[in-house]
Design a protein around this motif. Structure first.
Motif, PDB file in Angstrom:
ATOM      1  N   PHE A   1     -63.632 -11.613  58.313  1.00 21.39           N
ATOM      2  CA  PHE A   1     -64.267 -11.941  59.589  1.00 21.39           C
ATOM      3  C   PHE A   1     -63.540 -11.945  60.932  1.00 21.39           C
ATOM      4  O   PHE A   1     -64.001 -11.535  61.681  1.00 21.39           O
ATOM      5  CB  PHE A   1     -64.575 -13.467  59.361  1.00 21.39           C
ATOM      6  N   LEU A   2     -62.134 -12.302  60.892  1.00 23.16           N
ATOM      7  CA  LEU A   2     -61.399 -12.168  61.998  1.00 23.16           C
ATOM      8  C   LEU A   2     -61.459 -10.584  62.634  1.00 23.16           C
ATOM      9  O   LEU A   2     -61.414 -10.204  63.608  1.00 23.16           O
ATOM     10  CB  LEU A   2     -60.240 -12.496  61.833  1.00 23.16           C
ATOM     11  N   GLU A   3     -61.438  -9.529  61.467  1.00 19.43           N
ATOM     12  CA  GLU A   3     -61.418  -8.126  61.822  1.00 19.43           C
ATOM     13  C   GLU A   3     -62.696  -7.732  62.253  1.00 19.43           C
ATOM     14  O   GLU A   3     -62.869  -7.073  63.262  1.00 19.43           O
ATOM     15  CB  GLU A   3     -61.026  -7.386  60.472  1.00 19.43           C
ATOM     16  N   LEU A   4     -63.873  -8.249  61.816  1.00 15.53           N
ATOM     17  CA  LEU A   4     -65.305  -8.083  62.124  1.00 15.53           C
ATOM     18  C   LEU A   4     -65.240  -8.544  63.782  1.00 15.53           C
ATOM     19  O   LEU A   4     -65.843  -7.647  64.388  1.00 15.53           O
ATOM     20  CB  LEU A   4     -66.212  -8.885  61.452  1.00 15.53           C
ATOM     21  N   CYS A   5     -64.739  -9.684  63.930  1.00 14.69           N
ATOM     22  CA  CYS A   5     -64.582 -10.087  65.633  1.00 14.69           C
ATOM     23  C   CYS A   5     -63.609  -9.287  66.356  1.00 14.69           C
ATOM     24  O   CYS A   5     -63.305  -9.676  67.403  1.00 14.69           O
ATOM     25  CB  CYS A   5     -64.268 -11.458  65.503  1.00 14.69           C
ATOM     26  N   GLY A   6     -63.051  -8.221  65.715  1.00 13.32           N
ATOM     27  CA  GLY A   6     -62.246  -7.472  66.578  1.00 13.32           C
ATOM     28  C   GLY A   6     -60.755  -7.600  66.571  1.00 13.32           C
ATOM     29  O   GLY A   6     -59.930  -6.843  67.147  1.00 13.32           O
ATOM     30  N   ALA A   7     -59.920  -8.695  65.810  1.00 12.95           N
ATOM     31  CA  ALA A   7     -58.880  -8.812  65.663  1.00 12.95           C
ATOM     32  C   ALA A   7     -58.030  -7.859  64.735  1.00 12.95           C
ATOM     33  O   ALA A   7     -58.657  -7.199  64.012  1.00 12.95           O
ATOM     34  CB  ALA A   7     -58.527 -10.109  65.295  1.00 12.95           C
ATOM     35  N   GLU A   8     -56.798  -7.752  65.414  1.00 10.36           N
ATOM     36  CA  GLU A   8     -55.727  -7.125  64.280  1.00 10.36           C
ATOM     37  C   GLU A   8     -55.181  -8.016  63.518  1.00 10.36           C
ATOM     38  O   GLU A   8     -54.420  -8.834  63.827  1.00 10.36           O
ATOM     39  CB  GLU A   8     -54.832  -6.276  65.068  1.00 10.36           C
ATOM     40  N   VAL A   9     -55.561  -8.177  62.261  1.00  7.32           N
ATOM     41  CA  VAL A   9     -55.051  -9.344  61.364  1.00  7.32           C
ATOM     42  C   VAL A   9     -53.872  -8.568  60.561  1.00  7.32           C
ATOM     43  O   VAL A   9     -53.917  -7.652  59.807  1.00  7.32           O
ATOM     44  CB  VAL A   9     -56.238  -9.561  60.304  1.00  7.32           C
ATOM     45  N   MET A  10     -52.673  -9.377  60.655  1.00  6.11           N
ATOM     46  CA  MET A  10     -51.686  -9.178  59.644  1.00  6.11           C
ATOM     47  C   MET A  10     -51.582 -10.412  58.616  1.00  6.11           C
ATOM     48  O   MET A  10     -51.277 -11.516  58.937  1.00  6.11           O
ATOM     49  CB  MET A  10     -50.114  -9.285  60.458  1.00  6.11           C
ATOM     50  N   GLN A  11     -51.629  -9.902  57.356  1.00  9.09           N
ATOM     51  CA  GLN A  11     -51.794 -11.012  56.547  1.00  9.09           C
ATOM     52  C   GLN A  11     -50.701 -10.866  55.444  1.00  9.09           C
ATOM     53  O   GLN A  11     -50.497  -9.772  54.912  1.00  9.09           O
ATOM     54  CB  GLN A  11     -53.215 -10.959  55.549  1.00  9.09           C
TER      55      GLN A  11
ATOM     56  N   ASP B   1     -67.923  -7.670  67.687  1.00  6.91           N
ATOM     57  CA  ASP B   1     -66.543  -6.670  67.443  1.00  6.91           C
ATOM     58  C   ASP B   1     -65.644  -7.121  68.836  1.00  6.91           C
ATOM     59  O   ASP B   1     -64.577  -6.778  68.621  1.00  6.91           O
ATOM     60  CB  ASP B   1     -66.586  -5.140  67.461  1.00  6.91           C
ATOM     61  N   ASP B   2     -66.178  -7.640  69.855  1.00  8.76           N
ATOM     62  CA  ASP B   2     -65.360  -7.975  70.975  1.00  8.76           C
ATOM     63  C   ASP B   2     -64.864  -9.192  71.297  1.00  8.76           C
ATOM     64  O   ASP B   2     -64.141  -9.462  71.920  1.00  8.76           O
ATOM     65  CB  ASP B   2     -66.115  -7.690  72.151  1.00  8.76           C
ATOM     66  N   ILE B   3     -65.338 -10.272  70.269  1.00  4.08           N
ATOM     67  CA  ILE B   3     -64.801 -11.722  70.407  1.00  4.08           C
ATOM     68  C   ILE B   3     -63.447 -11.933  70.328  1.00  4.08           C
ATOM     69  O   ILE B   3     -62.871 -12.538  71.153  1.00  4.08           O
ATOM     70  CB  ILE B   3     -65.703 -12.585  69.336  1.00  4.08           C
TER      71      ILE B   3
END
Length: 523
Positions: A64-74, A26-28
């Motif tokens: 996957f990007l969210e699992l890695c901690g990112a805030e995703v705007m799709q 979650d911190d990546i």
């Protein structure tokens, strides 16, 4: 850990972001905003499974990007004008696909099967197929739809824009391209993009301007109106087109490519982090998007371009005439749950061609059922001590290792096959245990919830059966219980077959019998 994706623009694996020192997935990408634009459906027909392979890939990428901690705007568009039947050329050709849909809808009205009030109204036809796509997309668990209220039209327009509602933005962008010397008005009154004004044209697809100009087809009069044979149109005046709007260049309609460029930049900003689509989008669509967008801003349009490979069915290209053409609704009508379809589409690595078959879909359903069974078993065992609070339970060493391996494979160009390999090796190991201690069960459940952030097949609700079907199953189950009490096992087996044919799976136990929704029809 490094995250690398294959970047079509550079034709190589590129590092997406540097990892932190933390081993927690979650911190990546913590604190990073990822702007993702995904080419969506053209709403002139029902989306098929080949379309949905690209949509599910983009969905898994964002999860996957969210699992890695990112805030995703799709953002995912729904094209409702300007997409031509001959779309392998940059300039397009033939008819607008929506015009073709209108003619088909008119024909269906003659047989009394038209689903719209006025099949001659292209806006009604587009609205109908847009609604049907939204229903299919929700069934397939696309996150871009789950985050917004279906009735909130302004919100939806921000994440699933439709070109017919952004005409003003297209006109402004075309005016900018003309003012900057990248576009011109041809002798036929059409506004064209001058590909010679953008030296990087062809970098994404590997095409050269000379080769494109030499091989450009089309009608002689149309080619004569252009500076270069491979120039593509941005706005075409046409008083007879099925959809048209006023513009400085006459009443007409926008080109397909200008739409995504303008909408993506208006909603997500000048430079995207990732732009996704199918490999058929690389040329001409995405090549033209880059040229238009960067000619307006002098900035990169997208840092990463990611594309899925084609989907085949039983080793052949999908074709209605061959009987191997499937939509989501075709498969659900056959008795497959959308979660099984979702798993089948995400399980193959996105940069490998996928061969879809009904046999593989049955196998996908079995895989999903095994994960859901483990989730139920571990939840029951975890709650046996009465403590609950599974969600926040700290994972044990084995589950921590699996999560790291699962995320590591996805960080390697979204290698889903590798990630699932680790997951099912672990589930086989867990399945050999006769009893699961409560602490271990909580760790298992926590792990499954983590991986399901990406998969969304384990805890998601199944597609409901029709109420009348459920009522019929309940009646047959009651009759079967009576047959079992009377030791009429032949009748009991017959009733089991009838129940399974309705889409249910019978479960017998010492405490009684129950049924649950099947994820696939009986083979």
């Amino acid at each position: 850990m490094r995250i690398t994706f294959y970047n079509t623009l550079h034709h190589q694996l590129d590092e997406f972001a540097a990892a932190s020192d933390s081993t927690a997935p979650d911190d990546i990408l913590k604190g990073k905003i990822c702007r993702v634009y995904s080419c969506g459906p053209t709403v002139y027909d029902y989306a098929h499974i080949g379309n949905f392979r690209a949509f599910v890939f983009a969905d898994v990428l964002c999860r996957f990007l969210e699992l890695c901690g990112a805030e995703v705007m799709q953002v995912m568009n729904m094209t409702d004008v300007g997409h031509m039947t001959e779309d392998d050329r940059a300039d397009g050709g033939g008819q607008d696909k929506l015009a073709v849909a209108v003619e088909k809808m008119k024909a269906s009205k003659k047989t009394g099967r038209a689903p719209v009030d006025d099949p001659g109204d292209p806006f009604q036809v587009a609205d109908y197929f847009a609604r049907e796509f939204l229903a299919d997309g929700r069934a397939m668990r696309l996150r871009v739809l789950q985050r917004h209220d279906a009735a909130a039209e302004p919100d939806r327009e921000a994440i699933m824009p439709r070109p017919t509602r952004h005409i003003g933005e297209f006109i402004k962008m075309i005016e900018t391209l003309i003012a900057r010397g990248h576009a011109y008005i041809g002798s036929d009154g059409v506004v064209y993009y001058d590909i010679s004004s953008f030296p990087e044209y062809g970098r994404l697809s590997g095409n050269s301007i000379d080769r494109l100009s030499h091989g450009a087809g089309g009608r002689t009069a149309e080619q004569a109106a252009k500076r270069n044979p491979a120039d593509f149109f941005l706005w075409k005046p046409d008083s007879n087109h099925v959809m048209r709007w006023p513009s400085p260049w006459g009443e007409g309609y926008p080109g397909w490519h200008i739409e995504c460029s303008a909408m993506a930049m208006a909603i997500l900003g000048t430079t995207l982090d990732i732009h996704t689509g199918g490999e058929d989008n690389i040329f001409p669509h995405h090549e033209c998007e880059i040229a238009q967008s960067q000619a307006c801003t002098d900035k990169p349009f997208a840092r990463f371009w990611m594309h899925t490979r084609h989907l085949m069915v039983d080793g052949e290209k999908m074709s209605k005439s061959k009987g191997n053409f499937y939509t989501i609704r075709d498969l659900t009508h056959q008795g497959f749950d959308p979660l099984a379809i979702r798993y089948a589409l995400l399980a193959t690595r996105y940069r490998e061609s996928m061969n879809f078959s009904l046999s593989a879909l049955h196998d996908a359903a079995a895989a999903v059922e095994s994960l859901r069974d483990l989730a139920q078993r571990s939840a029951n065992a975890a709650n046996a001590d009465g403590e609950g609070n599974i969600q926040s339970h700290v994972m044990e060493k084995r589950e921590e290792t699996l999560l790291r391996d699962f995320v590591g494979e996805l960080g390697n160009d979204l290698n889903m096959a590798g990630a699932l390999g680790h997951l099912f090796a672990w589930t086989a190991e867990v399945g050999r245990a006769k009893n699961i201690p409560a602490a271990k069960a909580k760790s298992i459940t926590s792990l499954l919830k983590k991986v399901d952030v990406v998969l969304d097949i384990i805890f998601a609700p199944l597609h409901p059966l029709k109420p009348e079907t459920s009522a019929k199953i309940d009646a047959l189950m009651h009759e079967r219980s009576a047959a079992r009490r009377n030791r009429d096992f032949a009748r009991s087996d017959q009733l089991r077959q009838e129940i399974e044919a309705l889409g249910a799976q019978v479960q017998d136990s010492p405490s009684g019998s129950s049924w649950r929704r099947r994820l696939s029809p009986v083979r």
